[in-house]
Design an enzyme around this catalytic site. Structure first.
Site, PDB file in Angstrom:
ATOM      1  N   GLY A 218      -2.156   4.921   4.765  1.00 31.23           N
ATOM      2  CA  GLY A 218      -3.555   5.075   5.103  1.00 31.23           C
ATOM      3  C   GLY A 218      -3.996   5.486   3.748  1.00 31.23           C
TER       4      GLY A 218
ATOM      5  CB  VAL B  92     -11.003   7.040  -9.659  1.00 30.67           C
ATOM      6  CG1 VAL B  92     -11.303   6.363 -11.021  1.00 30.67           C
ATOM      7  CG2 VAL B  92      -9.849   6.672  -8.585  1.00 30.67           C
TER       8      VAL B  92
ATOM      9  CB  CYS C 242      -6.153   2.962  -2.295  1.00 36.78           C
ATOM     10  SG  CYS C 242      -7.191   3.921  -3.602  1.00 36.78           S
TER      11      CYS C 242
ATOM     12  CG  PHE D 180       6.073   2.427  -2.538  1.00 42.08           C
ATOM     13  CD1 PHE D 180       5.591   3.306  -3.531  1.00 42.08           C
ATOM     14  CD2 PHE D 180       4.920   1.983  -1.575  1.00 42.08           C
ATOM     15  CE1 PHE D 180       4.401   3.842  -3.740  1.00 42.08           C
ATOM     16  CE2 PHE D 180       3.785   2.674  -1.703  1.00 42.08           C
ATOM     17  CZ  PHE D 180       3.467   3.601  -2.481  1.00 42.08           C
TER      18      PHE D 180
ATOM     19  CD  GLU E 264      -6.606   5.073 -13.143  1.00 42.58           C
ATOM     20  OE1 GLU E 264      -7.249   4.883 -14.249  1.00 42.58           O
ATOM     21  OE2 GLU E 264      -5.465   5.414 -13.083  1.00 42.58           O
TER      22      GLU E 264
END
Ligand SMILES: NC(=O)c1ccc[n+]([C@@H]2O[C@H](COP(=O)([O-])OP(=O)(O)OC[C@H]3O[C@@H](n4cnc5c(N)ncnc54)[C@H](O)[C@@H]3O)[C@@H](O)[C@H]2O)c1
Length: 444
Positions: A259, A11, A262, A251, A150
Protein backbone atom coordinates in the site's frame (compact mmCIF):
# COMPACT_ATOMS: atom_id res chain seq x y z
CA UNK A 1 23.49 27.42 -2.17
CA UNK A 2 20.05 29.01 -1.97
CA UNK A 3 17.39 26.38 -2.48
CA UNK A 4 13.60 26.52 -2.69
CA UNK A 5 11.52 23.39 -2.18
CA UNK A 6 7.93 23.68 -3.41
CA UNK A 7 5.60 21.22 -1.65
CA UNK A 8 6.43 20.41 1.96
CA UNK A 9 5.07 16.89 2.39
CA UNK A 10 6.95 13.69 3.22
CA UNK A 11 9.44 14.26 0.39
CA UNK A 12 9.67 18.05 0.36
CA UNK A 13 10.16 18.54 4.09
CA UNK A 14 12.83 15.83 4.31
CA UNK A 15 14.57 17.16 1.18
CA UNK A 16 14.56 20.73 2.44
CA UNK A 17 15.71 19.82 5.94
CA UNK A 18 18.54 17.60 4.69
CA UNK A 19 19.80 20.23 2.25
CA UNK A 20 19.80 22.74 5.12
CA UNK A 21 21.77 20.22 7.19
CA UNK A 22 24.59 20.33 4.63
CA UNK A 23 24.83 24.13 4.94
CA UNK A 24 22.45 25.39 2.27
CA UNK A 25 19.89 28.17 2.77
CA UNK A 26 16.53 26.48 2.20
CA UNK A 27 13.06 27.95 1.86
CA UNK A 28 10.19 25.47 1.86
CA UNK A 29 7.01 26.66 0.16
CA UNK A 30 3.54 25.19 0.58
CA UNK A 31 0.03 26.35 -0.32
CA UNK A 32 -1.31 24.89 2.93
CA UNK A 33 -1.14 27.99 5.15
CA UNK A 34 -1.99 26.03 8.28
CA UNK A 35 0.86 23.61 7.67
CA UNK A 36 3.28 26.47 7.03
CA UNK A 37 2.18 28.25 10.23
CA UNK A 38 2.79 25.05 12.22
CA UNK A 39 6.27 24.64 10.75
CA UNK A 40 7.08 28.29 11.38
CA UNK A 41 6.10 27.65 15.00
CA UNK A 42 8.54 24.75 15.16
CA UNK A 43 6.04 21.91 14.74
CA UNK A 44 6.66 19.07 12.28
CA UNK A 45 3.37 18.15 10.57
CA UNK A 46 4.36 14.54 9.77
CA UNK A 47 5.83 11.69 11.77
CA UNK A 48 9.26 10.77 10.45
CA UNK A 49 11.89 9.33 12.82
CA UNK A 50 14.99 11.52 13.23
CA UNK A 51 13.53 14.48 11.38
CA UNK A 52 12.88 16.47 14.58
CA UNK A 53 16.57 16.79 15.45
CA UNK A 54 17.58 18.12 12.03
CA UNK A 55 14.49 20.31 11.77
CA UNK A 56 15.18 21.92 15.14
CA UNK A 57 18.89 22.45 14.48
CA UNK A 58 18.45 23.98 11.05
CA UNK A 59 15.54 26.26 11.94
CA UNK A 60 17.49 27.42 15.01
CA UNK A 61 20.57 28.11 12.90
CA UNK A 62 18.43 30.05 10.44
CA UNK A 63 19.05 27.85 7.41
CA UNK A 64 15.53 26.42 7.08
CA UNK A 65 12.55 28.69 6.43
CA UNK A 66 8.87 28.21 5.60
CA UNK A 67 6.53 30.37 3.58
CA UNK A 68 3.40 30.36 1.45
CA UNK A 69 4.92 33.08 -0.73
CA UNK A 70 6.41 31.35 -3.77
CA UNK A 71 7.77 34.59 -5.26
CA UNK A 72 9.91 35.40 -2.20
CA UNK A 73 11.45 31.91 -2.31
CA UNK A 74 12.04 32.10 -6.06
CA UNK A 75 13.78 35.48 -5.80
CA UNK A 76 16.61 33.97 -3.77
CA UNK A 77 16.79 30.45 -5.21
CA UNK A 78 19.51 29.09 -7.48
CA UNK A 79 17.77 25.71 -7.53
CA UNK A 80 14.04 25.08 -7.12
CA UNK A 81 12.83 21.59 -6.23
CA UNK A 82 9.29 20.53 -7.07
CA UNK A 83 8.15 18.00 -4.44
CA UNK A 84 4.48 18.22 -5.34
CA UNK A 85 1.79 15.54 -5.30
CA UNK A 86 1.30 13.41 -8.41
CA UNK A 87 -1.85 11.49 -7.43
CA UNK A 88 -3.67 9.27 -9.90
CA UNK A 89 -5.85 11.42 -12.11
CA UNK A 90 -8.79 10.36 -14.22
CA UNK A 91 -8.08 6.95 -15.71
CA UNK A 92 -5.23 6.32 -13.27
CA UNK A 93 -2.39 8.21 -14.98
CA UNK A 94 -0.35 10.57 -12.79
CA UNK A 95 -2.10 13.91 -12.47
CA UNK A 96 0.42 16.60 -13.45
CA UNK A 97 -1.82 19.51 -12.55
CA UNK A 98 0.23 20.52 -9.48
CA UNK A 99 3.58 20.29 -11.24
CA UNK A 100 2.52 22.11 -14.40
CA UNK A 101 0.58 24.70 -12.39
CA UNK A 102 3.66 25.61 -10.37
CA UNK A 103 5.82 25.53 -13.53
CA UNK A 104 3.45 28.06 -15.03
CA UNK A 105 3.73 30.27 -11.91
CA UNK A 106 7.53 29.99 -12.04
CA UNK A 107 7.61 31.03 -15.69
CA UNK A 108 6.33 34.44 -14.60
CA UNK A 109 8.48 34.73 -11.47
CA UNK A 110 12.02 33.70 -12.39
CA UNK A 111 14.33 36.60 -13.25
CA UNK A 112 17.79 34.99 -13.45
CA UNK A 113 19.22 31.58 -14.33
CA UNK A 114 17.60 28.89 -12.13
CA UNK A 115 17.65 25.10 -12.16
CA UNK A 116 14.16 23.60 -11.80
CA UNK A 117 14.35 20.09 -10.38
CA UNK A 118 11.50 17.67 -10.55
CA UNK A 119 11.64 15.48 -7.45
CA UNK A 120 8.08 14.20 -7.71
CA UNK A 121 7.48 10.84 -9.34
CA UNK A 122 6.34 11.70 -12.83
CA UNK A 123 5.74 9.86 -16.11
CA UNK A 124 8.30 9.78 -18.87
CA UNK A 125 8.16 13.00 -20.84
CA UNK A 126 7.17 15.25 -17.92
CA UNK A 127 10.43 17.20 -17.89
CA UNK A 128 9.66 18.22 -21.47
CA UNK A 129 6.20 19.36 -20.41
CA UNK A 130 7.68 21.33 -17.50
CA UNK A 131 10.21 22.85 -19.92
CA UNK A 132 7.40 23.89 -22.28
CA UNK A 133 5.37 25.41 -19.41
CA UNK A 134 8.38 27.42 -18.25
CA UNK A 135 9.29 28.51 -21.78
CA UNK A 136 5.86 30.07 -22.21
CA UNK A 137 6.91 33.24 -20.37
CA UNK A 138 10.61 32.72 -19.76
CA UNK A 139 13.65 32.86 -22.00
CA UNK A 140 15.19 29.39 -22.42
CA UNK A 141 18.64 30.55 -21.34
CA UNK A 142 17.26 31.44 -17.91
CA UNK A 143 16.43 27.90 -16.82
CA UNK A 144 17.15 24.19 -17.08
CA UNK A 145 14.83 21.38 -16.05
CA UNK A 146 16.31 18.39 -14.23
CA UNK A 147 14.66 15.11 -13.31
CA UNK A 148 15.88 13.94 -9.89
CA UNK A 149 13.56 11.17 -8.65
CA UNK A 150 13.48 10.50 -4.94
CA UNK A 151 13.96 7.01 -3.51
CA UNK A 152 13.55 7.67 0.21
CA UNK A 153 11.37 5.34 2.26
CA UNK A 154 8.93 6.80 4.76
CA UNK A 155 10.02 5.77 8.23
CA UNK A 156 13.69 5.80 7.14
CA UNK A 157 13.52 8.95 5.08
CA UNK A 158 16.22 10.98 6.83
CA UNK A 159 18.79 8.19 6.66
CA UNK A 160 17.86 7.39 3.09
CA UNK A 161 18.27 11.02 2.10
CA UNK A 162 21.49 11.64 4.00
CA UNK A 163 23.09 8.39 2.80
CA UNK A 164 21.39 7.44 -0.46
CA UNK A 165 22.29 4.19 -2.26
CA UNK A 166 22.52 6.40 -5.34
CA UNK A 167 21.37 9.75 -6.63
CA UNK A 168 19.77 9.71 -10.07
CA UNK A 169 19.96 12.91 -12.08
CA UNK A 170 18.47 13.31 -15.51
CA UNK A 171 19.69 16.32 -17.43
CA UNK A 172 21.12 17.28 -20.75
CA UNK A 173 22.57 20.58 -19.48
CA UNK A 174 26.20 20.80 -18.30
CA UNK A 175 25.43 23.86 -16.24
CA UNK A 176 22.60 22.10 -14.36
CA UNK A 177 24.73 18.99 -14.00
CA UNK A 178 27.49 20.97 -12.25
CA UNK A 179 25.01 22.60 -9.85
CA UNK A 180 23.44 19.24 -8.96
CA UNK A 181 26.82 17.55 -8.52
CA UNK A 182 27.89 20.33 -6.15
CA UNK A 183 24.65 20.13 -4.16
CA UNK A 184 24.70 16.33 -3.74
CA UNK A 185 28.43 15.84 -3.15
CA UNK A 186 28.13 15.89 0.69
CA UNK A 187 25.60 13.03 0.54
CA UNK A 188 27.79 10.58 -1.39
CA UNK A 189 31.09 10.90 0.44
CA UNK A 190 31.14 7.17 1.12
CA UNK A 191 31.38 6.52 -2.60
CA UNK A 192 27.80 5.79 -3.55
CA UNK A 193 27.25 7.07 -7.08
CA UNK A 194 25.56 10.11 -8.53
CA UNK A 195 24.26 8.64 -11.75
CA UNK A 196 23.77 11.12 -14.57
CA UNK A 197 21.49 10.20 -17.44
CA UNK A 198 18.95 11.76 -19.77
CA UNK A 199 15.67 13.06 -18.35
CA UNK A 200 13.46 10.29 -19.76
CA UNK A 201 15.67 7.53 -18.36
CA UNK A 202 15.66 9.20 -14.93
CA UNK A 203 11.87 9.40 -14.96
CA UNK A 204 11.64 5.77 -16.03
CA UNK A 205 14.17 4.63 -13.39
CA UNK A 206 11.86 5.65 -10.54
CA UNK A 207 8.84 3.80 -11.95
CA UNK A 208 10.95 0.76 -12.81
CA UNK A 209 12.36 0.60 -9.26
CA UNK A 210 8.98 0.94 -7.52
CA UNK A 211 7.23 -1.45 -9.88
CA UNK A 212 9.97 -4.03 -9.44
CA UNK A 213 9.71 -3.81 -5.64
CA UNK A 214 5.92 -4.08 -5.83
CA UNK A 215 6.29 -7.11 -8.10
CA UNK A 216 8.76 -8.72 -5.71
CA UNK A 217 6.36 -8.39 -2.79
CA UNK A 218 3.54 -9.66 -4.96
CA UNK A 219 5.55 -12.68 -6.01
CA UNK A 220 6.20 -13.55 -2.36
CA UNK A 221 2.52 -13.12 -1.54
CA UNK A 222 1.70 -15.67 -4.22
CA UNK A 223 4.39 -18.03 -2.90
CA UNK A 224 2.95 -17.60 0.62
CA UNK A 225 -0.59 -18.40 -0.52
CA UNK A 226 0.71 -21.52 -2.22
CA UNK A 227 2.78 -22.46 0.85
CA UNK A 228 -0.44 -22.55 2.87
CA UNK A 229 -2.01 -24.95 0.41
CA UNK A 230 0.95 -27.30 0.07
CA UNK A 231 1.86 -27.26 3.77
CA UNK A 232 5.17 -25.36 3.49
CA UNK A 233 6.36 -22.52 5.72
CA UNK A 234 7.01 -19.31 3.79
CA UNK A 235 9.43 -18.05 6.48
CA UNK A 236 11.78 -20.91 5.73
CA UNK A 237 11.24 -20.59 1.97
CA UNK A 238 12.03 -16.87 2.19
CA UNK A 239 15.28 -17.49 4.03
CA UNK A 240 16.15 -20.38 1.75
CA UNK A 241 15.74 -18.34 -1.40
CA UNK A 242 16.86 -14.93 -0.08
CA UNK A 243 20.32 -16.18 0.87
CA UNK A 244 21.00 -16.70 -2.83
CA UNK A 245 23.07 -13.59 -3.63
CA UNK A 246 21.35 -13.32 -7.01
CA UNK A 247 18.06 -12.85 -5.17
CA UNK A 248 18.97 -11.05 -1.92
CA UNK A 249 17.16 -11.00 1.42
CA UNK A 250 15.24 -7.76 1.33
CA UNK A 251 11.67 -7.18 0.22
CA UNK A 252 10.71 -10.83 0.41
CA UNK A 253 8.29 -10.60 3.34
CA UNK A 254 4.75 -11.69 2.47
CA UNK A 255 1.77 -9.86 3.91
CA UNK A 256 -1.63 -8.40 3.14
CA UNK A 257 -0.57 -6.53 0.03
CA UNK A 258 1.50 -3.44 -0.63
CA UNK A 259 0.00 0.00 0.00
CA UNK A 260 1.20 3.52 0.69
CA UNK A 261 1.30 6.68 -1.31
CA UNK A 262 3.76 5.35 -3.90
CA UNK A 263 3.60 1.71 -5.00
CA UNK A 264 -0.10 1.51 -5.93
CA UNK A 265 -0.16 4.75 -7.89
CA UNK A 266 3.26 4.27 -9.48
CA UNK A 267 2.55 0.73 -10.70
CA UNK A 268 -0.72 1.96 -12.13
CA UNK A 269 0.88 5.00 -13.75
CA UNK A 270 3.56 2.85 -15.41
CA UNK A 271 0.91 0.45 -16.71
CA UNK A 272 -0.89 3.42 -18.24
CA UNK A 273 2.33 4.77 -19.77
CA UNK A 274 2.78 1.32 -21.35
CA UNK A 275 -0.76 1.49 -22.74
CA UNK A 276 -0.15 4.96 -24.15
CA UNK A 277 2.86 3.59 -25.98
CA UNK A 278 0.90 0.56 -27.24
CA UNK A 279 2.85 -1.89 -25.11
CA UNK A 280 1.09 -4.72 -23.30
CA UNK A 281 2.94 -4.75 -19.94
CA UNK A 282 1.21 -7.96 -18.87
CA UNK A 283 3.19 -8.44 -15.68
CA UNK A 284 2.18 -5.09 -14.20
CA UNK A 285 -1.49 -5.85 -14.72
CA UNK A 286 -1.05 -9.13 -12.88
CA UNK A 287 0.81 -7.40 -10.04
CA UNK A 288 -2.07 -4.97 -9.54
CA UNK A 289 -4.71 -7.72 -9.68
CA UNK A 290 -2.87 -10.01 -7.27
CA UNK A 291 -2.28 -7.15 -4.83
CA UNK A 292 -5.98 -6.30 -4.76
CA UNK A 293 -6.77 -9.95 -4.06
CA UNK A 294 -4.13 -10.12 -1.34
CA UNK A 295 -5.86 -7.35 0.63
CA UNK A 296 -8.77 -9.77 1.00
CA UNK A 297 -6.74 -12.71 2.30
CA UNK A 298 -7.02 -11.85 5.99
CA UNK A 299 -10.76 -11.17 5.74
CA UNK A 300 -11.20 -14.55 3.99
CA UNK A 301 -9.37 -16.26 6.85
CA UNK A 302 -11.53 -14.50 9.44
CA UNK A 303 -14.73 -15.30 7.55
CA UNK A 304 -13.78 -18.96 7.20
CA UNK A 305 -12.99 -19.20 10.92
CA UNK A 306 -16.46 -17.89 11.78
CA UNK A 307 -18.13 -20.09 9.16
CA UNK A 308 -19.18 -17.22 6.97
CA UNK A 309 -20.98 -15.10 9.56
CA UNK A 310 -19.11 -12.14 10.99
CA UNK A 311 -22.07 -10.03 12.08
CA UNK A 312 -21.90 -8.91 15.68
CA UNK A 313 -18.25 -9.91 16.09
CA UNK A 314 -15.80 -7.48 17.66
CA UNK A 315 -12.38 -7.48 16.06
CA UNK A 316 -9.37 -5.67 17.45
CA UNK A 317 -7.03 -4.25 14.83
CA UNK A 318 -3.37 -3.55 15.58
CA UNK A 319 -1.69 -1.34 13.00
CA UNK A 320 -3.33 1.13 10.61
CA UNK A 321 -0.42 2.92 8.89
CA UNK A 322 0.56 1.39 5.54
CA UNK A 323 3.83 0.28 7.16
CA UNK A 324 5.58 0.75 10.52
CA UNK A 325 7.31 3.99 11.54
CA UNK A 326 5.00 6.29 9.64
CA UNK A 327 1.66 7.97 10.26
CA UNK A 328 0.83 7.71 6.55
CA UNK A 329 -2.40 5.81 5.81
CA UNK A 330 -2.64 6.50 2.09
CA UNK A 331 -3.75 3.26 0.38
CA UNK A 332 -3.04 1.37 3.61
CA UNK A 333 -4.20 -2.26 3.41
CA UNK A 334 -5.61 -1.82 6.94
CA UNK A 335 -8.26 0.51 5.58
CA UNK A 336 -9.33 -1.92 2.84
CA UNK A 337 -9.52 -4.69 5.43
CA UNK A 338 -11.48 -2.57 7.92
CA UNK A 339 -13.92 -1.49 5.19
CA UNK A 340 -14.62 -5.10 4.27
CA UNK A 341 -15.07 -6.12 7.91
CA UNK A 342 -17.45 -3.21 8.53
CA UNK A 343 -19.50 -4.27 5.51
CA UNK A 344 -19.90 -7.68 7.08
CA UNK A 345 -21.23 -6.23 10.33
CA UNK A 346 -18.04 -6.38 12.43
CA UNK A 347 -17.34 -3.90 15.22
CA UNK A 348 -13.76 -2.59 14.96
CA UNK A 349 -11.57 -1.51 17.89
CA UNK A 350 -8.31 -0.26 16.45
CA UNK A 351 -4.94 1.03 17.59
CA UNK A 352 -1.85 2.38 15.85
CA UNK A 353 1.11 4.11 17.52
CA UNK A 354 1.17 7.05 15.07
CA UNK A 355 -1.64 6.95 12.51
CA UNK A 356 -4.69 7.42 14.79
CA UNK A 357 -5.28 11.08 13.99
CA UNK A 358 -5.25 10.45 10.24
CA UNK A 359 -7.64 7.50 10.65
CA UNK A 360 -9.96 9.50 12.92
CA UNK A 361 -10.29 12.12 10.20
CA UNK A 362 -11.51 9.60 7.63
CA UNK A 363 -13.53 7.19 9.82
CA UNK A 364 -15.07 9.43 12.50
CA UNK A 365 -17.06 7.21 14.86
CA UNK A 366 -17.51 4.30 12.44
CA UNK A 367 -14.71 2.52 14.30
CA UNK A 368 -13.48 2.79 17.89
CA UNK A 369 -9.91 4.05 18.26
CA UNK A 370 -8.36 3.13 21.58
CA UNK A 371 -5.71 4.74 23.78
CA UNK A 372 -3.46 1.68 23.89
CA UNK A 373 -2.97 -1.55 21.98
CA UNK A 374 -4.38 -3.54 24.92
CA UNK A 375 -7.50 -1.38 25.15
CA UNK A 376 -8.35 -2.47 21.59
CA UNK A 377 -8.52 -6.05 22.87
CA UNK A 378 -11.26 -5.45 25.45
CA UNK A 379 -14.04 -7.94 24.79
CA UNK A 380 -12.69 -8.72 21.30
CA UNK A 381 -13.53 -12.01 19.61
CA UNK A 382 -10.30 -11.85 17.62
CA UNK A 383 -7.24 -9.71 16.91
CA UNK A 384 -6.11 -8.81 13.39
CA UNK A 385 -2.52 -7.57 13.07
CA UNK A 386 -2.10 -5.49 9.95
CA UNK A 387 1.02 -3.34 10.44
CA UNK A 388 4.18 -4.83 11.94
CA UNK A 389 5.11 -2.14 14.47
CA UNK A 390 7.91 -3.41 16.72
CA UNK A 391 5.77 -2.67 19.78
CA UNK A 392 3.40 -5.49 18.75
CA UNK A 393 6.10 -8.17 18.62
CA UNK A 394 6.33 -9.07 22.32
CA UNK A 395 2.98 -8.44 23.94
CA UNK A 396 2.14 -9.38 27.51
CA UNK A 397 0.11 -12.50 26.76
CA UNK A 398 -1.44 -12.61 30.24
CA UNK A 399 -2.83 -9.16 29.60
CA UNK A 400 -3.95 -10.17 26.13
CA UNK A 401 -5.72 -13.28 27.47
CA UNK A 402 -7.42 -11.33 30.23
CA UNK A 403 -8.81 -8.75 27.82
CA UNK A 404 -9.98 -10.85 24.86
CA UNK A 405 -13.10 -12.99 24.74
CA UNK A 406 -11.12 -15.65 22.90
CA UNK A 407 -7.44 -15.58 22.02
CA UNK A 408 -7.85 -15.83 18.27
CA UNK A 409 -5.25 -13.99 16.16
CA UNK A 410 -5.12 -13.33 12.43
CA UNK A 411 -1.67 -12.00 11.66
CA UNK A 412 -1.26 -10.30 8.29
CA UNK A 413 2.48 -9.66 8.82
CA UNK A 414 3.84 -12.82 10.44
CA UNK A 415 4.85 -10.93 13.56
CA UNK A 416 5.18 -13.95 15.86
CA UNK A 417 7.32 -17.04 15.94
CA UNK A 418 5.03 -19.99 15.26
CA UNK A 419 6.20 -22.25 18.10
CA UNK A 420 6.07 -19.51 20.70
CA UNK A 421 2.66 -18.17 19.73
CA UNK A 422 1.33 -21.71 19.63
CA UNK A 423 1.90 -21.89 23.40
CA UNK A 424 0.21 -18.59 24.13
CA UNK A 425 -3.07 -18.43 22.25
CA UNK A 426 -5.96 -20.56 21.23
CA UNK A 427 -5.83 -19.99 17.49
CA UNK A 428 -3.27 -18.26 15.29
CA UNK A 429 -3.40 -17.91 11.53
CA UNK A 430 -0.75 -15.96 9.59
CA UNK A 431 0.38 -15.62 5.98
CA UNK A 432 1.96 -18.63 4.26
CA UNK A 433 2.45 -20.64 7.46
CA UNK A 434 0.68 -23.42 9.34
CA UNK A 435 -2.35 -22.53 11.43
CA UNK A 436 -1.58 -23.00 15.14
CA UNK A 437 -4.39 -24.38 17.29
CA UNK A 438 -3.98 -24.86 21.01
CA UNK A 439 -6.79 -26.86 22.55
CA UNK A 440 -5.35 -26.47 26.07
CA UNK A 441 -6.06 -22.75 25.76
CA UNK A 442 -9.57 -23.19 24.35
CA UNK A 443 -11.43 -23.35 27.63
CA UNK A 444 -10.32 -19.96 28.97
N1 LIG B 1 6.12 9.75 0.19
C1 LIG B 1 7.11 9.02 -0.27
O1 LIG B 1 7.58 8.09 0.37
C2 LIG B 1 7.70 9.32 -1.62
C3 LIG B 1 8.94 8.76 -1.96
C4 LIG B 1 9.49 9.06 -3.21
C5 LIG B 1 8.80 9.88 -4.10
N2 LIG B 1 7.58 10.40 -3.74
C6 LIG B 1 6.92 11.30 -4.70
O2 LIG B 1 7.14 12.64 -4.27
C7 LIG B 1 6.00 13.46 -4.56
C8 LIG B 1 5.50 14.12 -3.30
O3 LIG B 1 5.07 13.10 -2.40
P1 LIG B 1 4.75 13.37 -0.87
O4 LIG B 1 4.46 12.06 -0.25
O5 LIG B 1 5.79 14.25 -0.28
O6 LIG B 1 3.39 14.22 -1.02
P2 LIG B 1 2.56 14.97 0.12
O7 LIG B 1 1.16 14.90 -0.30
O8 LIG B 1 2.98 14.48 1.46
O9 LIG B 1 3.08 16.49 0.02
C9 LIG B 1 2.80 17.36 -1.03
C10 LIG B 1 2.76 18.78 -0.52
O10 LIG B 1 2.60 19.66 -1.62
C11 LIG B 1 1.77 20.73 -1.23
N3 LIG B 1 1.25 21.42 -2.41
C12 LIG B 1 0.26 21.05 -3.26
N4 LIG B 1 0.11 21.96 -4.23
C13 LIG B 1 1.03 22.93 -4.00
C14 LIG B 1 1.36 24.14 -4.65
N5 LIG B 1 0.74 24.55 -5.76
N6 LIG B 1 2.36 24.90 -4.13
C15 LIG B 1 3.01 24.53 -3.01
N7 LIG B 1 2.71 23.37 -2.35
C16 LIG B 1 1.74 22.60 -2.83
C17 LIG B 1 0.72 20.07 -0.36
O11 LIG B 1 0.05 21.01 0.48
C18 LIG B 1 1.58 19.07 0.43
O12 LIG B 1 2.07 19.64 1.62
C19 LIG B 1 5.00 12.54 -5.25
O13 LIG B 1 5.19 12.61 -6.63
C20 LIG B 1 5.42 11.17 -4.76
O14 LIG B 1 5.06 10.15 -5.65
C21 LIG B 1 7.04 10.15 -2.52
Amino acid sequence: MHIAVVGTGYVGLVTGTCFAETGNQVTCVDIDANKVARMQAGEIPIFEPGLDLLFERNTRQNRLHFTTDLQSAVDKAEIIFLALPTPPGEGGAADLRYILGVADDLSRMIKRYTVIVDKSTVPVGTSEKVHAALARHLSEDLFDVVSNPEFLREGLAVDDFMKPDRVVIGTSSDRAKKAMQHLYQPFVRQGNPIIFMDERSAEMTKYAANSYLAARITFMNEIANLCERVGANVDMVRIGMGTDTRIGKRFLFPGVGYGGSCFPKDVQALAITAEEFDYDFAMLKTVMGVNERQKGVLVDKIRTYYQGDLSGKTIAVWGLAFKPNTDDIREAPALAIIDRLLEEGVRIQAYDPEAMENVRQSYGDRITLTETAYDALDGADALAIITEWSAFRSPDFDELRSRMKETVIFDGRNVFDLDEIGQEVQYYDSIGRHVMKNSSRSDQ
